[in-house]
Design a protein around this motif. Structure first.
Motif, PDB file in Angstrom:
ATOM      1  N   GLU A 135      -6.101 -35.716  11.546  1.00  0.00           N
ATOM      2  CA  GLU A 135      -5.985 -36.497  10.303  1.00  0.00           C
ATOM      3  C   GLU A 135      -7.015 -37.625  10.264  1.00  0.00           C
ATOM      4  O   GLU A 135      -7.745 -37.782   9.266  1.00  0.00           O
ATOM      5  N   ILE A 136      -7.099 -38.400  11.330  1.00  0.00           N
ATOM      6  CA  ILE A 136      -7.998 -39.552  11.342  1.00  0.00           C
ATOM      7  C   ILE A 136      -9.459 -39.099  11.395  1.00  0.00           C
ATOM      8  O   ILE A 136     -10.322 -39.674  10.717  1.00  0.00           O
ATOM      9  N   THR A 137      -9.746 -38.068  12.179  1.00  0.00           N
ATOM     10  CA  THR A 137     -11.120 -37.572  12.276  1.00  0.00           C
ATOM     11  C   THR A 137     -11.633 -37.136  10.910  1.00  0.00           C
ATOM     12  O   THR A 137     -12.757 -37.485  10.504  1.00  0.00           O
ATOM     13  N   GLN A 138     -10.811 -36.387  10.193  1.00  0.00           N
ATOM     14  CA  GLN A 138     -11.246 -35.902   8.880  1.00  0.00           C
ATOM     15  C   GLN A 138     -11.464 -37.060   7.899  1.00  0.00           C
ATOM     16  O   GLN A 138     -12.433 -37.067   7.130  1.00  0.00           O
ATOM     17  N   LYS A 139     -10.585 -38.039   7.935  1.00  0.00           N
ATOM     18  CA  LYS A 139     -10.746 -39.191   7.040  1.00  0.00           C
ATOM     19  C   LYS A 139     -12.010 -39.977   7.371  1.00  0.00           C
ATOM     20  O   LYS A 139     -12.726 -40.438   6.468  1.00  0.00           O
ATOM     21  N   LEU A 140     -12.307 -40.114   8.650  1.00  0.00           N
ATOM     22  CA  LEU A 140     -13.521 -40.837   9.039  1.00  0.00           C
ATOM     23  C   LEU A 140     -14.777 -40.038   8.698  1.00  0.00           C
ATOM     24  O   LEU A 140     -15.808 -40.616   8.342  1.00  0.00           O
ATOM     25  N   LYS A 141     -14.687 -38.721   8.776  1.00  0.00           N
ATOM     26  CA  LYS A 141     -15.830 -37.888   8.377  1.00  0.00           C
ATOM     27  C   LYS A 141     -16.120 -38.065   6.890  1.00  0.00           C
ATOM     28  O   LYS A 141     -17.278 -38.242   6.483  1.00  0.00           O
ATOM     29  N   ILE A 142     -15.081 -38.033   6.085  1.00  0.00           N
ATOM     30  CA  ILE A 142     -15.251 -38.206   4.637  1.00  0.00           C
ATOM     31  C   ILE A 142     -15.761 -39.610   4.325  1.00  0.00           C
ATOM     32  O   ILE A 142     -16.651 -39.808   3.494  1.00  0.00           O
ATOM     33  N   MET A 143     -15.215 -40.596   5.010  1.00  0.00           N
ATOM     34  CA  MET A 143     -15.634 -41.983   4.805  1.00  0.00           C
ATOM     35  C   MET A 143     -17.102 -42.165   5.162  1.00  0.00           C
ATOM     36  O   MET A 143     -17.861 -42.825   4.431  1.00  0.00           O
ATOM     37  N   SER A 144     -17.519 -41.575   6.277  1.00  0.00           N
ATOM     38  CA  SER A 144     -18.918 -41.683   6.704  1.00  0.00           C
ATOM     39  C   SER A 144     -19.848 -41.086   5.654  1.00  0.00           C
ATOM     40  O   SER A 144     -20.886 -41.668   5.327  1.00  0.00           O
ATOM     41  N   ALA A 145     -19.478 -39.914   5.151  1.00  0.00           N
ATOM     42  CA  ALA A 145     -20.305 -39.263   4.133  1.00  0.00           C
ATOM     43  C   ALA A 145     -20.406 -40.120   2.877  1.00  0.00           C
ATOM     44  O   ALA A 145     -21.477 -40.219   2.258  1.00  0.00           O
ATOM     45  N   GLU A 195     -10.441 -24.189  15.326  1.00  0.00           N
ATOM     46  CA  GLU A 195     -10.917 -24.076  13.944  1.00  0.00           C
ATOM     47  C   GLU A 195     -10.565 -25.334  13.145  1.00  0.00           C
ATOM     48  O   GLU A 195     -11.375 -25.837  12.356  1.00  0.00           O
ATOM     49  N   GLN A 196      -9.351 -25.850  13.374  1.00  0.00           N
ATOM     50  CA  GLN A 196      -8.946 -27.081  12.687  1.00  0.00           C
ATOM     51  C   GLN A 196      -9.762 -28.281  13.170  1.00  0.00           C
ATOM     52  O   GLN A 196     -10.137 -29.141  12.364  1.00  0.00           O
ATOM     53  N   MET A 197     -10.053 -28.338  14.460  1.00  0.00           N
ATOM     54  CA  MET A 197     -10.853 -29.430  15.012  1.00  0.00           C
ATOM     55  C   MET A 197     -12.250 -29.418  14.403  1.00  0.00           C
ATOM     56  O   MET A 197     -12.774 -30.455  13.977  1.00  0.00           O
ATOM     57  N   ARG A 198     -12.837 -28.239  14.351  1.00  0.00           N
ATOM     58  CA  ARG A 198     -14.192 -28.121  13.805  1.00  0.00           C
ATOM     59  C   ARG A 198     -14.215 -28.487  12.320  1.00  0.00           C
ATOM     60  O   ARG A 198     -15.120 -29.181  11.854  1.00  0.00           O
ATOM     61  N   GLU A 199     -13.223 -28.037  11.588  1.00  0.00           N
ATOM     62  CA  GLU A 199     -13.146 -28.332  10.156  1.00  0.00           C
ATOM     63  C   GLU A 199     -13.005 -29.832   9.919  1.00  0.00           C
ATOM     64  O   GLU A 199     -13.569 -30.387   8.963  1.00  0.00           O
ATOM     65  N   ALA A 200     -12.260 -30.495  10.803  1.00  0.00           N
ATOM     66  CA  ALA A 200     -12.056 -31.940  10.656  1.00  0.00           C
ATOM     67  C   ALA A 200     -13.304 -32.732  11.003  1.00  0.00           C
ATOM     68  O   ALA A 200     -13.422 -33.899  10.618  1.00  0.00           O
ATOM     69  N   GLY A 201     -14.240 -32.111  11.735  1.00  0.00           N
ATOM     70  CA  GLY A 201     -15.465 -32.802  12.124  1.00  0.00           C
ATOM     71  C   GLY A 201     -15.568 -33.081  13.605  1.00  0.00           C
ATOM     72  O   GLY A 201     -16.500 -33.754  14.056  1.00  0.00           O
ATOM     73  N   LEU A 202     -14.609 -32.568  14.387  1.00  0.00           N
ATOM     74  CA  LEU A 202     -14.599 -32.775  15.833  1.00  0.00           C
ATOM     75  C   LEU A 202     -15.151 -31.516  16.491  1.00  0.00           C
ATOM     76  O   LEU A 202     -14.490 -30.483  16.536  1.00  0.00           O
ATOM     77  N   GLN A 203     -16.373 -31.606  16.987  1.00  0.00           N
ATOM     78  CA  GLN A 203     -17.050 -30.394  17.451  1.00  0.00           C
ATOM     79  C   GLN A 203     -17.335 -30.356  18.944  1.00  0.00           C
ATOM     80  O   GLN A 203     -17.578 -29.290  19.486  1.00  0.00           O
ATOM     81  N   ALA A 204     -17.324 -31.501  19.619  1.00  0.00           N
ATOM     82  CA  ALA A 204     -17.700 -31.541  21.033  1.00  0.00           C
ATOM     83  C   ALA A 204     -16.514 -31.949  21.899  1.00  0.00           C
ATOM     84  O   ALA A 204     -15.756 -32.856  21.542  1.00  0.00           O
ATOM     85  N   VAL A 205     -16.361 -31.277  23.029  1.00  0.00           N
ATOM     86  CA  VAL A 205     -15.222 -31.498  23.912  1.00  0.00           C
ATOM     87  C   VAL A 205     -15.706 -31.531  25.355  1.00  0.00           C
ATOM     88  O   VAL A 205     -16.475 -30.664  25.780  1.00  0.00           O
ATOM     89  N   GLN A 206     -15.243 -32.528  26.100  1.00  0.00           N
ATOM     90  CA  GLN A 206     -15.510 -32.558  27.541  1.00  0.00           C
ATOM     91  C   GLN A 206     -14.218 -32.256  28.284  1.00  0.00           C
ATOM     92  O   GLN A 206     -13.180 -32.859  28.029  1.00  0.00           O
ATOM     93  N   ARG A 223     -20.344 -38.391  14.050  1.00  0.00           N
ATOM     94  CA  ARG A 223     -20.189 -37.545  15.240  1.00  0.00           C
ATOM     95  C   ARG A 223     -18.816 -37.818  15.836  1.00  0.00           C
ATOM     96  O   ARG A 223     -18.386 -38.965  15.933  1.00  0.00           O
ATOM     97  N   ALA A 224     -18.136 -36.761  16.254  1.00  0.00           N
ATOM     98  CA  ALA A 224     -16.826 -36.922  16.876  1.00  0.00           C
ATOM     99  C   ALA A 224     -16.705 -35.978  18.054  1.00  0.00           C
ATOM    100  O   ALA A 224     -17.122 -34.820  17.986  1.00  0.00           O
ATOM    101  N   ASP A 225     -16.143 -36.490  19.153  1.00  0.00           N
ATOM    102  CA  ASP A 225     -15.903 -35.657  20.319  1.00  0.00           C
ATOM    103  C   ASP A 225     -14.615 -36.095  20.994  1.00  0.00           C
ATOM    104  O   ASP A 225     -13.959 -37.047  20.563  1.00  0.00           O
ATOM    105  N   MET A 226     -14.257 -35.383  22.051  1.00  0.00           N
ATOM    106  CA  MET A 226     -12.991 -35.642  22.733  1.00  0.00           C
ATOM    107  C   MET A 226     -13.153 -35.436  24.225  1.00  0.00           C
ATOM    108  O   MET A 226     -13.830 -34.495  24.665  1.00  0.00           O
TER     109      MET A 226
END
Length: 440
Positions: A166-176, A199-210, A183-186
């Motif tokens: 929820e927060i990642t997607q809102k911040l992605k929209i806000m940034s745009a 798929e939900q993570m990628r759609e929200a804007g979270l693409q990188a994971v360690q 950029r978002a990672d976890m």
């Protein structure tokens, strides 16, 4: 025309023999040149009268060496330059980094973890989530800002995946909406990431994971355990399910009790085809740190923790092994030495209660918070100590060849440790082998 009499070899230069040539590495600009042994001798030695032999070098090479700051002017203050470059990096206004801890709870209990983990802390309250978004909105109005970088940390952030999305997607929209790059990672233990979740993570804007491994399956499962079982197979399943959707990086912890098992880990990952899935793999020593027991912090224990020198030997061997198997590993000269999150002016760690800290080691530790997400600064000393950090004030660091890349290492560690046996960069001890791997 450059006046050769006014030039000298930088004090921050390494030389590495490579076949029939010499790798000349200038640490001030992380530059690597390959020259003949004769040219290296002319560059680094003097004649019998103590005079420079730089005139034996072609003028074109001299220009390249000056540009790379391998040759510098005689009166050039290299330490001051390194310090200035560090301060510029620490103060960059074009990127803001926010590390968010949505919960301090975790589904594992690794023995070395520095955090106090409640069984269930309830996650981020709605009010704190709203304050976070207001905080981000204020940051994005800064005309100097170009990139907003969000990182999820914990605890285990996947335990609060709905709030994270929820927060990642809102911040992605806000940034745009503000024309900012997002950029978002976890940082996660990697257990239980399904394809649907990815798929939900990628759609929200979270693409990188360690994710993290502790050695081969047997060793890993002894350390990173769920309530009734190990986690190794679940992490492998996550990589297979989501490897084409998320950018996975693997951190492999190296300790005296696990180092011999890591080659088996690498071969297992390779046999599963995961060398094609992982964007990169890297090796890191674990260290002795406890938030609420300062007496133990950063103390040596040769059975549990490796010194920098001991780790360096293993690191060189493991990097060579990984690269031979086809894994992507990180060039040590590209690493962001020294300029950590805590030292950057435009970064903050937000705890689950909305308090702010600077260092990720302080996640969940109220004693180290300096303020809160609403903008209050109630413990300014906890902010100022990071601003005051200065590697060049330490005589050992000021005299060290590796100062431009290490920049004193972990400042939190340096303030607590009695010596530098576990602070110095491993490159100090393995540079000949490691630089040959990448540039030879």
């Amino acid at each position: 025309m450059t006046d050769l009499s006014d030039l000298r070899l930088s004090r921050y230069v390494l030389s590495v023999p490579s076949n029939d040539s010499v790798l000349v590495v200038g640490l001030l600009k992380r530059a690597v040149l390959e020259v003949s042994p004769e040219y290296w001798n002319a560059l680094s030695e003097s004649d019998e009268n103590g005079n420079s032999t730089l005139s034996a070098l072609p003028s074109e090479l001299i220009s390249v060496l000056v540009d790379a700051r391998i040759l510098v002017e005689s009166n050039f203050d290299e330490l001051a330059h390194a310090r200035t470059q560090s301060l510029l990096a620490r103060g960059r206004p074009d990127t803001f980094g926010l590390i968010v801890v949505p919960t301090m709870s975790c589904n594992m209990g690794c023995h070395y973890c520095f955090e106090d983990k409640p069984e269930n802390d309830g996650g981020l309250p709605t009010r704190i989530s709203e304050d976070l978004l207001n905080f981000a909105e204020n940051r994005m109005t800064d005309p100097r800002l170009r990139t907003f970088h969000l990182r999820w940390f914990g605890g285990e952030p996947m335990l609060e995946i709905d709030r994270v999305l929820e927060i990642t997607q809102k911040l992605k929209i806000m940034s745009a909406s503000h024309g900012r790059r997002f950029r978002a990672d976890m940082v996660t233990n990697g257990y239980g990431i399904t394809r649907s979740c990815a798929e939900q993570m990628r759609e929200a804007g979270l693409q990188a994971v360690q994710i993290t491994f502790e050695g081969d399956q047997r060793k890993h499962d002894k350390i990173r355990r769920l309530s009734k079982a190990g986690s190794f197979d679940g992490i492998i399943a996550s990589l297979k399910a989501a490897g084409d959707l998320l950018e996975f990086t693997a951190r492999v912890h190296v300790a005296p009790y696990s180092v011999d098992t890591i080659p088996r880990l690498l071969r297992h990952l390779h046999s599963e085809g995961l060398h094609h899935v992982l964007k990169a793999i890297y090796f890191a020593p674990i260290f002795n740190y406890r938030q609420n027991d300062p007496r133990r912090n950063f103390q040596e224990n040769s059975g549990l923790y490796l010194s920098s020198r001991a780790f360096a030997t293993h690191e060189a061997e493991l990097l060579a092994d990984a690269r031979q198997l086809g894994f992507t590993t990180l060039d040590p000269l590209d690493a962001d030495y020294g300029v950590c999150t805590a030292l950057r002016e435009n970064t903050a760690v937000m705890n689950v209660d909305g308090t702010l800290s600077k260092c990720y080691l302080d996640a969940g530790d109220r004693n180290e918070s300096y303020g809160n997400i609403t903008g209050d600064i109630d413990n300014p000393q906890n902010l100022q100590k990071w601003r005051d950090a200065d590697f060049s004030a330490d005589p050992d660091c000021a005299a060290c060849t590796f100062a431009p890349v290490c920049l004193g290492g972990c400042d939190k560690h340096a303030r607590a440790a009695s010596d530098k046996s576990m602070i110095c960069t491993s490159l100090k001890y393995n540079y000949a082998d490691v630089l040959q791997l990448y540039h030879g």
